[in-house]
Design a protein around this motif. Structure first.
Motif, PDB file in Angstrom:
ATOM      1  N   TRP A 211      17.044 -67.451 -59.774  1.00 42.00           N
ATOM      2  CA  TRP A 211      17.040 -67.843 -61.187  1.00 42.00           C
ATOM      3  C   TRP A 211      18.124 -67.105 -61.969  1.00 42.00           C
ATOM      4  N   SER A 212      18.312 -65.827 -61.685  1.00 40.98           N
ATOM      5  CA  SER A 212      19.292 -65.034 -62.443  1.00 40.98           C
ATOM      6  C   SER A 212      20.711 -65.561 -62.277  1.00 40.98           C
ATOM      7  N   LYS A 215      20.284 -70.207 -63.921  1.00 40.88           N
ATOM      8  CA  LYS A 215      19.260 -70.295 -64.963  1.00 40.88           C
ATOM      9  C   LYS A 215      18.819 -71.739 -65.187  1.00 40.88           C
ATOM     10  N   HIS A 216      17.573 -71.872 -65.621  1.00 38.36           N
ATOM     11  CA  HIS A 216      16.988 -73.198 -65.808  1.00 38.36           C
ATOM     12  C   HIS A 216      17.653 -73.983 -66.925  1.00 38.36           C
ATOM     13  N   TYR A 220      21.308 -70.009 -71.193  1.00 40.51           N
ATOM     14  CA  TYR A 220      20.047 -69.377 -71.628  1.00 40.51           C
ATOM     15  C   TYR A 220      20.199 -67.862 -71.685  1.00 40.51           C
ATOM     16  N   SER A 221      19.595 -67.284 -72.718  1.00 39.83           N
ATOM     17  CA  SER A 221      19.493 -65.836 -72.812  1.00 39.83           C
ATOM     18  C   SER A 221      18.214 -65.491 -73.572  1.00 39.83           C
ATOM     19  N   VAL A 283      17.257 -59.628 -62.857  1.00 39.00           N
ATOM     20  CA  VAL A 283      17.382 -60.201 -64.193  1.00 39.00           C
ATOM     21  C   VAL A 283      18.343 -59.351 -65.021  1.00 39.00           C
ATOM     22  N   ALA A 287      21.433 -61.814 -64.747  1.00 38.36           N
ATOM     23  CA  ALA A 287      21.171 -62.648 -65.920  1.00 38.36           C
ATOM     24  C   ALA A 287      21.602 -61.963 -67.212  1.00 38.36           C
TER      25      ALA A 287
END
Length: 337
Positions: A211-212, A215-216, A220-221, A283, A287
């Motif tokens: 995911w990191s 991202k979906h 995104y943040s 993350v 991310a």
């Protein structure tokens, strides 16, 4: 007294009065600046530990949620349906990964969003898969564990948080909940295969690594993130973990201060016993979201406790008091944003 003297006297008198008033104003300003600020009063709804306990038991009753099993799929479907019933926008990320023992896993991250239009967002996370073997147990070491605390407890608390915010006035921020998959199939002690595959940094935390980096939602943040891992055991302690402090010290202080104000300082202890690799590590690293970890610590054995990756990790170790301490603190943090 001549006219010049009178004028001089009046000028000196006016100067004296002006200086006196000015000094008085300065003193008033100084006093005002030193007055302590009163924190705003926020109506934080109650966290229901009975409900959180029910969510945990529901998962355990499905059986070990090991990837590629029916129980794992059932759990994921249950989370999606439950979160949707609470009004969340739910997305899934399906991906494949290879384990240290060369198993091909079919994994699914689950992402739920509340107040999707809000720019300021807070990310909450837990993993929902369970360990496929009890490698720290002398009995039945090759069988999967129930994972009541390691997996189900974090998910149970977040499902209750979702229920509470859906049935009360929600916080004035966006909230995203991610249930990471594939966290717990890391290498066993003595494993000869140590180099991760498929571009991953670790055999652990496969879902958060994926995911990191994918991202979906593009771009995104979040303002910050909070990870829950093993948050339901009796008499649990949650220290200030080093990776959390390195990336997000102010968030650690925010959460631990809020817990203390609620009377939960015996759970949220101000010990700093070192760092661990957990979902929050990736993350933070990939991310670029400052995320902290609320994770179990045992003063006698260190992180995780003696039930970790063993058959002791069942419903007998789950405490409603601990669930309430974590859940009520989390709600207070969200509502005071």
């Amino acid at each position: 007294m001549n006219l010049n003297s009178v004028l001089k006297y009046r000028s000196l008198l006016l100067l004296f009065v002006f200086l006196t008033i000015s000094c008085g104003d300065d003193k008033k300003k100084e006093v005002t600046q030193e007055e302590p600020q009163v924190e705003k009063v926020v109506n934080v709804p109650n966290f229901n530990p009975d409900s959180a306990y029910h969510f945990i038991k529901t998962q355990v009753d499905m059986g070990p949620r090991v990837p590629n099993t029916a129980a794992h799929k059932e759990a994921g479907d249950y989370f999606i349906a439950t979160l949707q019933s609470y009004g969340a926008e739910v997305q899934t990320q399906e991906f494949e990964a290879t384990t240290f023992d060369n198993e091909k896993l079919y994994l699914r991250n689950i992402i739920a969003s509340f107040n999707p239009g809000k720019k300021k967002r807070v990310l909450l996370a837990a993993h929902y898969d369970t360990r496929p073997f009890a490698d720290k147990d002398k009995e039945r070491p090759n069988e999967p564990i129930a994972g009541a605390n390691d997996g189900a407890s974090g998910v149970g608390v977040l499902l209750e948080v979702a229920r509470v915010i859906s049935t009360n006035r929600p916080p004035d921020i966006g909230i995203d909940i991610i249930f990471f998959d594939g966290e717990d199939w890391g290498e066993t002690e003595g494993s000869t295969r140590t180099a991760p595959a498929n571009g991953t940094d670790s055999w652990w935390c496969l879902g958060s690594q994926y995911w990191s980096k994918n991202k979906h939602k593009k771009g995104y943040s979040a303002y910050y993130g909070i990870l829950l891992d093993m948050v339901g055991a009796k008499g649990a302690q949650f220290p200030m973990e080093d990776t959390s402090l390195y990336y997000a010290r102010s968030i650690v202080e925010k959460v631990w201060d809020r817990a203390a104000k609620l009377g939960f300082s015996s759970y949220f202890v101000r010990k700093q016993p070192g760092g661990i690799t957990d979902d929050h590590s990736f993350v933070n690293k990939y991310a670029n979201i400052p995320m902290i970890d609320i994770v179990h610590y045992d003063p006698a054995t260190g992180y995780f406790g003696d039930f970790h990756h063993s058959h002791k990790d069942d419903m007998d170790i789950i405490s409603k008091e601990t669930l309430e301490a974590v859940g009520q603190t989390l709600l207070a943090v969200l509502y005071y944003e």
